[in-house]
Design an enzyme around this catalytic site. Structure first.
Site, short mmCIF file in Angstrom:
data_model
loop_
_atom_site.label_atom_id
_atom_site.label_comp_id
_atom_site.label_asym_id
_atom_site.label_seq_id
_atom_site.Cartn_x
_atom_site.Cartn_y
_atom_site.Cartn_z
N GLY A 38 30.16 -19.43 -6.89
CA GLY A 38 29.02 -18.61 -6.51
C GLY A 38 29.28 -17.11 -6.62
O GLY A 38 28.34 -16.30 -6.56
N ASP A 175 0.39 5.92 10.92
CA ASP A 175 1.28 6.00 12.09
C ASP A 175 1.98 7.35 12.02
O ASP A 175 1.77 8.10 11.05
CB ASP A 175 2.28 4.83 12.14
CG ASP A 175 3.04 4.66 10.83
OD1 ASP A 175 3.38 5.69 10.22
OD2 ASP A 175 3.27 3.51 10.41
N LYS A 198 -0.21 3.65 15.99
CA LYS A 198 -0.05 2.21 15.65
C LYS A 198 0.85 1.54 16.69
O LYS A 198 1.84 2.12 17.12
CB LYS A 198 0.59 2.10 14.26
CG LYS A 198 0.89 0.69 13.82
CD LYS A 198 1.28 0.63 12.33
CE LYS A 198 2.75 0.76 12.12
NZ LYS A 198 3.15 0.59 10.70
C1 R5P Z 1 6.24 1.30 8.88
O1 R5P Z 1 6.69 2.11 9.66
C2 R5P Z 1 5.99 1.60 7.44
O2 R5P Z 1 5.80 2.96 7.22
C3 R5P Z 1 4.80 0.81 6.93
O3 R5P Z 1 3.65 1.23 7.63
C4 R5P Z 1 5.01 -0.65 7.13
O4 R5P Z 1 6.27 -1.04 6.65
C5 R5P Z 1 3.95 -1.45 6.45
O5 R5P Z 1 4.16 -2.81 6.71
P1 R5P Z 1 2.96 -3.84 6.73
O6 R5P Z 1 2.25 -3.69 5.42
O7 R5P Z 1 3.64 -5.17 6.87
O8 R5P Z 1 2.12 -3.50 7.91
#
Ligand code: R5P
Length: 302
Positions: A38, A175, A198
């Site tokens: 592997g 966020d 968020k």
């Molecule tokens: C989080 O802090 C990132 O900036 C993105 O908002 C996040 O990774 C997005 O993930 P998902 O599409 O699963 O909500």
């Protein structure tokens, strides 16, 4: 003209070819061997002696494999007398594990950063790094290139063909992590900024707290994020913006991880336009536009 050779292991082959063609360079040939137990061996088949090597490889799917292949390729190239090595990791896998959020968790991103740094290279580049703290994991430094420029030119065309007035524009950070990305886009396009709050009640599940409706009512909202993975963040943000009276919701994100039914989820949430970059190479996906970042790589070779 410098003597370049451009490599990609598997994730960014089209981009590597494009960069090589623009430089009048060749694409490096690689041999992969898997032993009966592997273990793997990865080595260059092309001669790199006294050449300036460019490697373009996102550490994605499956991140562990890609990472290890990359480390072995770097060692092979180093031992073969390359003049310089510039390593581009367009999408930096593990970047979302940049901190401890619960007891006994590792800082996986720091572990990965240390592994990469033990390999010898001259310059390391990435695009829209998930969090600025990751830069501090590299003693030799990492150059974080913003993709805002390519998104801005995409939107200038989009605004023209869809008769969108800049005065109606709101750039939304889904966020607090995308605040700087939103600022970059505002610097290039104009518009006002809204930052959403968020919360993640459980992993892979996102919810947003309510906002002041007057900020988005009758506005064209562009949500800007670094990664779209499950699509939960964008879908939840889009629903909130629509229920607050937004006229249109558009989305741009640098890295299209796109797991599960992500794109359907965004369409169901009435996202009118989705644009991502090719840091992660995609097959053609309906309703998704892809902007090319190879010009940004070329700019960083000047
Ligand atoms: C989080 O802090 C990132 O900036 C993105 O908002 C996040 O990774 C997005 O993930 P998902 O599409 O699963 O909500």
């Amino acid at each position: 003209m410098e003597d370049y050779i451009v490599y990609s292991l598997s994730q960014n082959k089209k981009m590597a070819k494009k960069v090589a063609d623009s430089l009048g360079a060749t694409v490096g040939r690689i041999s992969f061997t898997r032993f009966s137990d592997g273990e793997i061996m990865v080595k260059t088949l092309s001669n790199v002696k006294n050449k300036n090597v460019i490697i373009i490889e996102s550490t994605f799917k499956h991140t562990q494999e890609r990472l290890f292949e990359l480390l072995l390729l770097l060692d092979s190239i180093n031992r073969s007398g390359a003049k310089s090595i510039r390593l581009f990791i367009p999408y930096f896998g593990y970047s979302r594990q940049e901190r401890v959020s619960w007891f006994n968790e590792p800082i996986s991103c720091q572990v990965v950063s240390k592994m990469i740094e033990t390999a010898n290279y001259d310059y390391l580049f990435t695009f829209d790094l998930h969090h600025p703290v990751i830069k501090s994991f590299f003693k030799k430094g990492i150059i974080d290139i913003s993709t805002s420029e390519v998104f801005a030119s995409y939107y200038l065309n989009y605004f023209k063909s869809n008769c969108i007035d800049i005065n109606d524009l709101v750039i939304v950070s889904p966020d607090h992590g995308s605040n700087d990305r939103a600022d970059h886009l505002i610097n290039l396009l104009g518009g006002k900024k809204v930052i959403l709050d968020k919360v993640r009640p459980k992993p892979n599940f996102a919810e947003h707290l309510s906002i002041d409706k007057d900020e988005v009512k009758e506005k064209v909202c562009i949500i800007v994020d670094d990664i779209i993975d499950t699509g939960g963040t964008i879908a939840s943000a889009a629903k909130l913006l629509h229920s607050s009276g937004a006229k249109k919701v558009l989305v741009c994100a640098s890295h299209a991880v796109f797991s599960k039914n992500c794109v359907n989820k965004l369409i169901k949430a009435n996202v009118e336009d989705i644009v991502v970059t090719n840091t992660i190479e995609q097959r053609k996906i309906n309703n998704v536009n892809v902007v090319d970042i190879s010009s940004l790589i070329l700019n960083h070779l000047k």
